[in-house]
Motif scaffolding. Structure first.
Motif, mmCIF file in Angstrom:
data_model
loop_
_atom_site.group_PDB
_atom_site.id
_atom_site.type_symbol
_atom_site.label_atom_id
_atom_site.label_comp_id
_atom_site.label_asym_id
_atom_site.label_seq_id
_atom_site.Cartn_x
_atom_site.Cartn_y
_atom_site.Cartn_z
ATOM 1 N N LEU A 88 0.845 -1.199 0.000
ATOM 2 C CA LEU A 88 0.000 0.000 0.000
ATOM 3 C C LEU A 88 0.883 1.252 0.000
ATOM 4 O O LEU A 88 1.965 1.247 0.599
ATOM 5 C CB LEU A 88 -0.905 0.004 1.234
ATOM 6 C CG LEU A 88 -2.091 -0.965 1.170
ATOM 7 C CD1 LEU A 88 -2.695 -1.187 2.564
ATOM 8 C CD2 LEU A 88 -3.161 -0.451 0.203
ATOM 9 N N GLU A 91 2.831 2.456 2.968
ATOM 10 C CA GLU A 91 3.899 1.599 3.489
ATOM 11 C C GLU A 91 5.225 1.825 2.745
ATOM 12 O O GLU A 91 6.140 0.992 2.845
ATOM 13 C CB GLU A 91 3.501 0.131 3.354
ATOM 14 C CG GLU A 91 2.239 -0.207 4.143
ATOM 15 C CD GLU A 91 1.753 -1.610 3.862
ATOM 16 O OE1 GLU A 91 1.637 -2.378 4.830
ATOM 17 O OE2 GLU A 91 1.479 -1.934 2.690
ATOM 18 N N GLY A 114 -0.160 0.156 -4.473
ATOM 19 C CA GLY A 114 -1.560 0.241 -4.897
ATOM 20 C C GLY A 114 -2.419 -0.677 -4.054
ATOM 21 O O GLY A 114 -1.906 -1.502 -3.302
ATOM 22 N N ILE A 116 -4.960 -3.624 -3.613
ATOM 23 C CA ILE A 116 -5.379 -4.862 -4.297
ATOM 24 C C ILE A 116 -6.856 -5.209 -4.077
ATOM 25 O O ILE A 116 -7.313 -6.211 -4.603
ATOM 26 C CB ILE A 116 -4.492 -6.078 -3.912
ATOM 27 C CG1 ILE A 116 -4.572 -6.353 -2.410
ATOM 28 C CG2 ILE A 116 -3.061 -5.881 -4.380
ATOM 29 C CD1 ILE A 116 -3.985 -7.703 -2.006
ATOM 30 N N GLY A 144 -2.451 -9.376 3.390
ATOM 31 C CA GLY A 144 -3.567 -9.800 4.221
ATOM 32 C C GLY A 144 -4.071 -8.692 5.118
ATOM 33 O O GLY A 144 -3.321 -7.771 5.461
ATOM 34 N N THR A 191 -0.325 -17.316 1.146
ATOM 35 C CA THR A 191 -0.168 -17.313 2.599
ATOM 36 C C THR A 191 -1.526 -17.515 3.253
ATOM 37 O O THR A 191 -2.417 -16.663 3.147
ATOM 38 C CB THR A 191 0.469 -16.005 3.098
ATOM 39 O OG1 THR A 191 1.732 -15.817 2.424
ATOM 40 C CG2 THR A 191 0.718 -16.066 4.599
ATOM 41 N N LYS A 210 -8.936 -17.421 5.537
ATOM 42 C CA LYS A 210 -7.735 -18.274 5.561
ATOM 43 C C LYS A 210 -8.100 -19.723 5.246
ATOM 44 O O LYS A 210 -7.328 -20.429 4.582
ATOM 45 C CB LYS A 210 -7.022 -18.129 6.910
ATOM 46 C CG LYS A 210 -6.430 -16.740 7.106
ATOM 47 C CD LYS A 210 -5.350 -16.456 6.066
ATOM 48 C CE LYS A 210 -4.897 -15.028 6.013
ATOM 49 N NZ LYS A 210 -3.796 -14.784 5.081
ATOM 50 N N PRO A 238 1.781 -17.715 15.058
ATOM 51 C CA PRO A 238 1.976 -16.301 15.410
ATOM 52 C C PRO A 238 3.353 -15.786 14.984
ATOM 53 O O PRO A 238 4.376 -16.308 15.435
ATOM 54 C CB PRO A 238 1.851 -16.307 16.945
ATOM 55 C CG PRO A 238 2.192 -17.697 17.356
ATOM 56 C CD PRO A 238 1.759 -18.594 16.232
ATOM 57 N N THR A 241 4.926 -9.407 13.373
ATOM 58 C CA THR A 241 4.798 -8.486 12.233
ATOM 59 C C THR A 241 3.834 -7.348 12.585
ATOM 60 O O THR A 241 3.053 -7.456 13.539
ATOM 61 C CB THR A 241 4.242 -9.195 10.980
ATOM 62 O OG1 THR A 241 2.849 -9.454 11.192
ATOM 63 C CG2 THR A 241 4.962 -10.499 10.676
#
Ligand code: NAD
Ligand code: MG
Length: 301
Positions: A88, A91, A114, A116, A144, A191, A210, A238, A241
């Motif tokens: 994004l 970021e 961009g 998604i 995600g 993922t 998921k 876990p 992040t």
């Protein structure tokens, strides 16, 4: 972390290889920045050593700015691949840091910011990646969105829609655009998460996506093996992040993040990068339609 802890070769007790909880509370707004995390995650900056397993490959990685995607992107580059990075626009700071490390390996880092959740952008993303890299043979659908809520009453239609668009629809749009470009030997890696099997009550919409990613992976693998393309999923437990302190978990869960798994700590992104490398490489020639876990000991079943 990333600067001090560089030894991933010497035999050692994995429970104490990286930081253990408690961690400081550190609220961020989504999507969150790795640059703001305390302690700093290890994406392999000083620790991942490549062995030429992906020489000359061309990879598109979504969510490549931070976390697991950035560790995979950097590991791909250390293994000899050029990488197109989706993230994004907000970021950019994280993305530029990873791009510089990729370029330091003498590999291409193509920045493709961009959103998604826009199907038109997904199409452009794949085309721009393939044009800039001169083709495409590794696709990692890793971006995600995770937003915890105690009850279905708190999950807005807007949240439900955005979680499904980011985690599921985008994977569909990107795979649809990429598949015609992939040659035999190419690899798609999606993922997923341990929550596909063990869904916490605070992650209704996220866990649903998921589980969907795993089924999507299995079916697409059956279709694409006709073209010599492998499709697999990775299911992290876990991992430390920016997804988690930026709304993925409540802050009291961030403080004890990783304490509930047998290893007693969260994984660091670099600890899962080798699975992406393996699945992308020709060494995984007999592996398709599978889901690989890295869960800190809870397991997927
Ligand atoms: P992360 O926040 O570092 O990465 C997620 C990335 O998704 C972001 O960096 C962002 O670039 C991208 N993204 C989100 N919304 C987007 C949008 N609308 N358009 C474009 N890009 C968008 O966190 P992470 O933990 O490394 O997440 C990577 C993947 O790992 C996600 O699919 C996540 O669900 C999965 N996962 C993470 C954990 C964990 O504990 N961290 C556990 C299981 C699965
Ligand atoms: Mg990010």
């Amino acid at each position: 972390m990333s600067d001090s802890k560089t030894d991933r070769v010497t035999m050692q007790d994995p429970r104490f290889q990286y930081p253990r909880p408690p961690f400081p509370r550190q609220p961020q707004s989504a999507p969150g920045l790795d640059a703001e995390m305390d302690p700093k995650p290890d994406h392999g900056e000083s620790s991942y050593v490549g062995h030429n397993r992906l020489a000359g490959r061309k990879a598109l990685v979504t969510g490549a700015d931070s976390g697991i995607g950035s560790a995979a992107a950097l590991a791909f580059a250390r293994e000899g691949a050029d990488v197109a990075m989706s993230f994004l626009p907000e970021e950019a700071r994280d993305a530029h840091k990873i791009a510089a490390l990729i370029e330091a390996e003498g590999r291409k880092a193509i920045l493709l910011p961009g959103d998604i959740t826009d199907p038109a952008f997904c199409k452009t993303l794949v085309q721009d990646a393939a044009t800039a890299l001169g083709g495409l043979d590794i696709l990692v659908n890793n971006a995600g969105k995770q937003t915890n809520q105690d009850s279905i009453d708190d999950v807005s239609e807007e949240q439900f829609d955005r979680t499904l668009k980011t985690n599921l629809y985008a994977m569909f749009w990107i795979c649809k655009a990429a598949t015609p470009l992939l040659k035999p030997g190419s690899s798609i890696i999606n993922t997923a998460s341990v929550v596909a099997y063990k869904a916490p009550e605070i992650l209704l919409d996220y866990s649903t996506t998921k589980a969907g990613i795993i089924t999507f992976t299995k079916v697409l693998a059956k279709q694409l093996i006709e073209k010599g393309i492998r499709v697999n999923a990775v299911a992290p437990g876990p991992f430390w992040t920016a997804l988690q302190p930026s709304g993925g978990q409540p802050q009291d869960a961030v403080e004890k993040f990783g304490s509930s798994v047998p290893l007693g700590r969260p994984g660091q992104p670099v600890e899962i990068a080798p699975i992406y490398v393996f699945l992308a490489s020709q060494e995984a020639s007999y592996v398709t339609g599978e889901t690989y876990g890295a869960t800190g000991g809870t397991g997927l079943a």
